[in-house]
Design a protein around this motif. Structure first.
Motif, mmCIF file in Angstrom:
data_model
loop_
_atom_site.group_PDB
_atom_site.id
_atom_site.type_symbol
_atom_site.label_atom_id
_atom_site.label_comp_id
_atom_site.label_asym_id
_atom_site.label_seq_id
_atom_site.Cartn_x
_atom_site.Cartn_y
_atom_site.Cartn_z
ATOM 1 N N ARG A 15 0.822 -1.210 0.000
ATOM 2 C CA ARG A 15 0.000 0.000 0.000
ATOM 3 C C ARG A 15 0.856 1.261 0.000
ATOM 4 O O ARG A 15 0.385 2.346 0.328
ATOM 5 C CB ARG A 15 -0.946 0.011 1.200
ATOM 6 N N ASP A 41 -12.118 1.210 -0.006
ATOM 7 C CA ASP A 41 -11.496 0.035 -0.620
ATOM 8 C C ASP A 41 -12.590 -0.835 -1.249
ATOM 9 O O ASP A 41 -13.771 -0.487 -1.220
ATOM 10 C CB ASP A 41 -10.638 -0.737 0.386
ATOM 11 N N LYS A 42 -12.208 -1.970 -1.801
ATOM 12 C CA LYS A 42 -13.177 -2.823 -2.501
ATOM 13 C C LYS A 42 -14.256 -3.379 -1.577
ATOM 14 O O LYS A 42 -15.305 -3.796 -2.045
ATOM 15 C CB LYS A 42 -12.452 -3.965 -3.214
ATOM 16 N N GLU A 64 -1.571 4.350 0.925
ATOM 17 C CA GLU A 64 -3.008 4.179 1.092
ATOM 18 C C GLU A 64 -3.223 3.690 2.522
ATOM 19 O O GLU A 64 -2.714 2.630 2.901
ATOM 20 C CB GLU A 64 -3.544 3.174 0.086
ATOM 21 N N TYR A 66 -5.883 3.098 5.904
ATOM 22 C CA TYR A 66 -7.230 3.030 6.464
ATOM 23 C C TYR A 66 -7.367 4.124 7.513
ATOM 24 O O TYR A 66 -6.403 4.428 8.232
ATOM 25 C CB TYR A 66 -7.490 1.660 7.100
#
Length: 74
Positions: A15, A41-42, A64, A66
């Motif tokens: 990430r 995210d996905k 990236e 969270y």
């Protein structure tokens, strides 16, 4: 002024994307990062595009993250 936060966890290398400077300065727990754009995210979890910046203000890493891996904004 750009928003900033502190990393609460180490970020997996998949990430992170190296931009410039020293590759030995991989983002770590406790680093201050500059926040950019939010996204999901996905699986629908909230994430933020953030940058580790050196003392001269140059971008070193794009990561990236969270939202739960970041402190409140500083």
């Amino acid at each position: 002024m750009p928003k900033k936060a502190t990393l609460l966890k180490n970020i997996p290398s998949d990430r992170a994307r190296y931009i410039s400077g020293s590759k030995n300065t991989f983002p770590q727990l406790g680093d201050t990062v500059q926040l950019d754009q939010g996204f999901t995210d996905k699986n629908g979890k909230a994430m933020v595009l953030a940058y580790k910046i050196d003392s001269a203000g140059n971008l070193e890493w794009e990561i990236e993250v969270y939202e739960c891996e970041l402190s409140p904004e500083i």
